[in-house]
Design an enzyme around this catalytic site. Structure first.
Site, PDB file in Angstrom:
ATOM      1  N   LEU A  34     -10.119 -11.488  38.682  1.00 52.01           N
ATOM      2  CA  LEU A  34      -9.989 -11.976  40.058  1.00 52.01           C
ATOM      3  C   LEU A  34      -9.140 -11.447  40.862  1.00 52.01           C
ATOM      4  O   LEU A  34      -9.171 -10.676  41.519  1.00 52.01           O
ATOM      5  CB  LEU A  34      -8.948 -13.421  40.426  1.00 52.01           C
ATOM      6  CG  LEU A  34     -10.610 -14.633  40.052  1.00 52.01           C
ATOM      7  CD1 LEU A  34      -9.672 -15.523  40.906  1.00 52.01           C
ATOM      8  CD2 LEU A  34     -11.776 -14.291  41.130  1.00 52.01           C
ATOM      9  N   ALA A  75     -13.801  -3.756  33.914  1.00 57.33           N
ATOM     10  CA  ALA A  75     -13.848  -3.079  34.132  1.00 57.33           C
ATOM     11  C   ALA A  75     -12.635  -2.555  34.919  1.00 57.33           C
ATOM     12  O   ALA A  75     -12.662  -3.014  35.978  1.00 57.33           O
ATOM     13  CB  ALA A  75     -13.939  -2.142  33.224  1.00 57.33           C
ATOM     14  N   SER A 117     -21.816   3.473  31.361  1.00 55.04           N
ATOM     15  CA  SER A 117     -21.698   4.517  32.708  1.00 55.04           C
ATOM     16  C   SER A 117     -22.389   5.880  32.395  1.00 55.04           C
ATOM     17  O   SER A 117     -22.482   6.105  31.133  1.00 55.04           O
ATOM     18  CB  SER A 117     -20.882   4.583  33.662  1.00 55.04           C
ATOM     19  OG  SER A 117     -19.794   6.117  33.565  1.00 55.04           O
ATOM     20  N   TYR A 140     -11.839   7.858  32.493  1.00 61.30           N
ATOM     21  CA  TYR A 140     -13.015   6.804  33.422  1.00 61.30           C
ATOM     22  C   TYR A 140     -13.671   6.754  32.415  1.00 61.30           C
ATOM     23  O   TYR A 140     -14.513   5.974  31.260  1.00 61.30           O
ATOM     24  CB  TYR A 140     -12.855   6.428  34.370  1.00 61.30           C
ATOM     25  CG  TYR A 140     -14.592   5.041  34.938  1.00 61.30           C
ATOM     26  CD1 TYR A 140     -14.591   5.018  34.639  1.00 61.30           C
ATOM     27  CD2 TYR A 140     -15.650   5.819  34.721  1.00 61.30           C
ATOM     28  CE1 TYR A 140     -15.135   3.166  34.867  1.00 61.30           C
ATOM     29  CE2 TYR A 140     -16.856   5.091  35.352  1.00 61.30           C
ATOM     30  CZ  TYR A 140     -16.320   3.686  35.381  1.00 61.30           C
ATOM     31  OH  TYR A 140     -17.735   2.595  35.367  1.00 61.30           O
ATOM     32  N   LYS A 144     -14.682   4.492  28.479  1.00 58.25           N
ATOM     33  CA  LYS A 144     -16.371   4.064  28.569  1.00 58.25           C
ATOM     34  C   LYS A 144     -17.265   4.515  27.545  1.00 58.25           C
ATOM     35  O   LYS A 144     -17.724   4.079  26.425  1.00 58.25           O
ATOM     36  CB  LYS A 144     -17.202   4.244  30.236  1.00 58.25           C
ATOM     37  CG  LYS A 144     -17.592   3.706  30.978  1.00 58.25           C
ATOM     38  CD  LYS A 144     -17.560   2.619  30.951  1.00 58.25           C
ATOM     39  CE  LYS A 144     -17.060   1.423  32.496  1.00 58.25           C
ATOM     40  NZ  LYS A 144     -17.276   0.114  32.290  1.00 58.25           N
ATOM     41  N   ASN A 169     -25.700   5.081  40.024  1.00 59.61           N
ATOM     42  CA  ASN A 169     -24.965   4.640  40.699  1.00 59.61           C
ATOM     43  C   ASN A 169     -25.496   3.267  41.496  1.00 59.61           C
ATOM     44  O   ASN A 169     -26.248   3.046  41.860  1.00 59.61           O
ATOM     45  CB  ASN A 169     -25.354   5.983  41.806  1.00 59.61           C
ATOM     46  CG  ASN A 169     -23.459   5.958  42.991  1.00 59.61           C
ATOM     47  OD1 ASN A 169     -23.578   4.834  43.540  1.00 59.61           O
ATOM     48  ND2 ASN A 169     -23.467   6.982  42.834  1.00 59.61           N
TER      49      ASN A 169
HETATM   50  N1  LIG Z   1     -20.276  -0.255  40.291  1.00 60.72           N
HETATM   51  C1  LIG Z   1     -21.039   1.021  39.971  1.00 60.72           C
HETATM   52  O1  LIG Z   1     -21.781   1.841  40.427  1.00 60.72           O
HETATM   53  C2  LIG Z   1     -21.013   1.219  38.170  1.00 60.72           C
HETATM   54  C3  LIG Z   1     -21.619   2.599  37.777  1.00 60.72           C
HETATM   55  C4  LIG Z   1     -21.207   2.054  36.363  1.00 60.72           C
HETATM   56  C5  LIG Z   1     -20.417   1.214  35.951  1.00 60.72           C
HETATM   57  N2  LIG Z   1     -20.587   0.629  36.549  1.00 60.72           N
HETATM   58  C6  LIG Z   1     -19.529  -0.749  35.306  1.00 60.72           C
HETATM   59  O2  LIG Z   1     -20.331  -2.266  35.809  1.00 60.72           O
HETATM   60  C7  LIG Z   1     -19.007  -3.005  35.424  1.00 60.72           C
HETATM   61  C8  LIG Z   1     -19.104  -3.436  36.954  1.00 60.72           C
HETATM   62  O3  LIG Z   1     -18.270  -2.965  37.992  1.00 60.72           O
HETATM   63  P1  LIG Z   1     -18.417  -3.922  39.580  1.00 60.72           P
HETATM   64  O4  LIG Z   1     -19.042  -2.041  40.390  1.00 60.72           O
HETATM   65  O5  LIG Z   1     -19.066  -4.477  39.487  1.00 60.72           O
HETATM   66  O6  LIG Z   1     -17.038  -2.813  39.439  1.00 60.72           O
HETATM   67  P2  LIG Z   1     -16.278  -5.111  40.225  1.00 60.72           P
HETATM   68  O7  LIG Z   1     -14.330  -3.837  40.499  1.00 60.72           O
HETATM   69  O8  LIG Z   1     -16.311  -5.553  41.525  1.00 60.72           O
HETATM   70  O9  LIG Z   1     -16.435  -5.567  39.110  1.00 60.72           O
HETATM   71  C9  LIG Z   1     -15.411  -5.262  37.914  1.00 60.72           C
HETATM   72  C10 LIG Z   1     -15.002  -7.050  37.739  1.00 60.72           C
HETATM   73  O10 LIG Z   1     -13.508  -7.172  36.620  1.00 60.72           O
HETATM   74  C11 LIG Z   1     -13.093  -8.101  36.545  1.00 60.72           C
HETATM   75  N3  LIG Z   1     -11.746  -7.706  36.186  1.00 60.72           N
HETATM   76  C12 LIG Z   1     -10.463  -6.235  36.283  1.00 60.72           C
HETATM   77  N4  LIG Z   1     -10.267  -6.540  35.134  1.00 60.72           N
HETATM   78  C13 LIG Z   1     -10.312  -7.125  34.547  1.00 60.72           C
HETATM   79  C14 LIG Z   1      -9.164  -7.642  33.354  1.00 60.72           C
HETATM   80  N5  LIG Z   1      -8.053  -6.844  32.747  1.00 60.72           N
HETATM   81  N6  LIG Z   1      -9.919  -9.368  32.817  1.00 60.72           N
HETATM   82  C15 LIG Z   1     -10.846 -10.178  33.388  1.00 60.72           C
HETATM   83  N7  LIG Z   1     -11.160  -9.283  34.291  1.00 60.72           N
HETATM   84  C16 LIG Z   1     -10.828  -8.025  34.926  1.00 60.72           C
HETATM   85  C17 LIG Z   1     -12.136  -7.407  37.988  1.00 60.72           C
HETATM   86  O11 LIG Z   1     -12.184  -9.352  38.788  1.00 60.72           O
HETATM   87  C18 LIG Z   1     -14.273  -7.638  38.657  1.00 60.72           C
HETATM   88  O12 LIG Z   1     -14.514  -8.477  39.088  1.00 60.72           O
HETATM   89  C19 LIG Z   1     -17.746  -2.263  35.685  1.00 60.72           C
HETATM   90  O13 LIG Z   1     -17.280  -2.372  34.332  1.00 60.72           O
HETATM   91  C20 LIG Z   1     -18.123  -0.919  35.997  1.00 60.72           C
HETATM   92  O14 LIG Z   1     -16.952   0.318  34.807  1.00 60.72           O
HETATM   93  C21 LIG Z   1     -20.256   0.514  37.307  1.00 60.72           C
END
Ligand SMILES: NC(=O)c1ccc[n+]([C@@H]2O[C@H](COP(=O)([O-])OP(=O)(O)OC[C@H]3O[C@@H](n4cnc5c(N)ncnc54)[C@H](O)[C@@H]3O)[C@@H](O)[C@H]2O)c1
Length: 304
Positions: A34, A75, A117, A140, A144, A169
């Site tokens: 969280l 992440a 990503s 970052y 990945k 994205n």
């Molecule tokens: N949003 C994008 O456009 C995008 C693009 C490429 C990759 N990603 C990848 O998709 C995944 C999800 O991204 P998102 O946009 O939903 O981000 P987000 O920050 O909304 O979700 C990440 C979640 O991980 C949880 N978290 C973080 N550190 C943690 C830990 N140590 N232990 C347990 N939980 C932990 C956070 O509380 C959060 O709920 C990530 O791995 C991100 O790198 C996202």
């Protein structure tokens, strides 16, 4: 009933994935500390929330007990943050992914799907495809790329069915805490503040609606024999920033002020993904065009 653990399931993409898994008949356990996610994202859903850190391997292994598939999304999601705190980012994203892989393997999980990503590709991300050399430009991206390498290694060394999917994205509901351009611009428009454009706005990106991504993730968990593979998941459409602003103006019915700043160092000018491999091997087919996805996202922000 199939079962899944979603690390990061209380976040933006993870909470949409959780909804789609439930609709598909899965029992779902969310594992999240969280830190950037929230309980509200899971309100009203029949899921078990385990509050924990992915680096707590014993706790994560217990959460994997009896689970068919693990989706690893937890992440630190920010490129900028990773540049400021590279060691912390390594610990969370690279080491955290290795620990999640080990916990899942030890618990006998059948399939591991890792959220990567386009960042591992750096300047090679035009267009992004699975066969291009990895050359990250940020910690970052390096984290990945490391996670992808460990997925491949776990398949090679243990025959463990680990798959990496690279998102472009993402945008959509429950992104209020995100700093990506679409949620950022929507918040600015709602507040009547100007939108900052770095450069002339001709830079391009591939914007993918979050339910399309979540569908791709589920396919990556369900199709047989994908161990060690990487898939690009995206809209496959290249959109200019100026065009995005025009669409947001249309969707919101407002005329946002623009503020131009010099281009940011290290920012990629053009970027979109080829999704042919995901189409062929996963049957992935993005459904939500940008105009519709923006309208749904704007609507969600209005109701929030
Ligand atoms: N949003 C994008 O456009 C995008 C693009 C490429 C990759 N990603 C990848 O998709 C995944 C999800 O991204 P998102 O946009 O939903 O981000 P987000 O920050 O909304 O979700 C990440 C979640 O991980 C949880 N978290 C973080 N550190 C943690 C830990 N140590 N232990 C347990 N939980 C932990 C956070 O509380 C959060 O709920 C990530 O791995 C991100 O790198 C996202």
């Amino acid at each position: 009933m199939p079962s899944a653990v979603v690390t990061g399931g209380a976040g933006f993409i993870g909470s949409t994935l959780t909804r789609l898994l439930l609709e598909r008949g899965y029992s779902v356990r969310v594992y999240d500390d969280l830190s950037s996610g929230s309980r509200e994202h899971l309100e009203g859903l029949d899921v078990e929330l385990v509050v924990g850190d992915v680096r707590d391997i014993e706790s994560l292994q217990r959460a994997c007990d009896g689970i068919d598939a693990m989706f690893h999304l937890a992440a630190g999601a920010g490129v900028v943050d990773s540049i400021e705190n590279p060691i912390e980012n390594f610990d969370l994203n690279a080491r955290g992914t290795l620990l999640a892989l080990w916990a899942a393997k030890q618990a006998g999980v059948g399939r591991f799907v890792f959220s990567s990503s386009n960042a591992p590709l750096g300047d090679n991300a035009y267009p992004a495809s699975e066969d291009k050399p990895v050359a990250p430009l940020s910690p970052y991206g390096a984290g990945k790329a490391t996670g992808e390498a460990y997925c491949s290694a776990f398949f090679g060394a243990y025959g463990f069915e680990a798959v990496a999917v690279r998102f472009s994205n993402a945008y959509g509901p429950r992104s209020a805490r995100k700093s990506n351009v679409i949620p950022l611009f929507i918040r600015k428009i709602m507040a009547g503040e100007p939108l900052t454009i770095y450069g002339d706005g001709t830079q391009t990106r591939d914007f993918v609606f979050v339910t399309d991504l979540a569908n791709g993730l589920i396919r990556a968990a369900e199709k047989p024999e994908l161990g060690g593979e990487i898939f690009q998941l995206a809209s496959g459409v290249e959109t200019g920033l100026n065009d995005l602003v025009a669409m947001l103006a249309e969707v919101s019915g407002r005329s946002p002020q623009l503020q131009h700043e010099p281009p940011r160092a290290g920012e990629i000018q053009r970027n979109y993904s080829l999704v042919d491999k995901a189409r062929d091997r996963l049957g992935y087919a993005p459904q939500v065009p940008l105009a519709e996805g923006l309208a749904r996202t704007w609507q969600w922000f209005q109701e929030g």
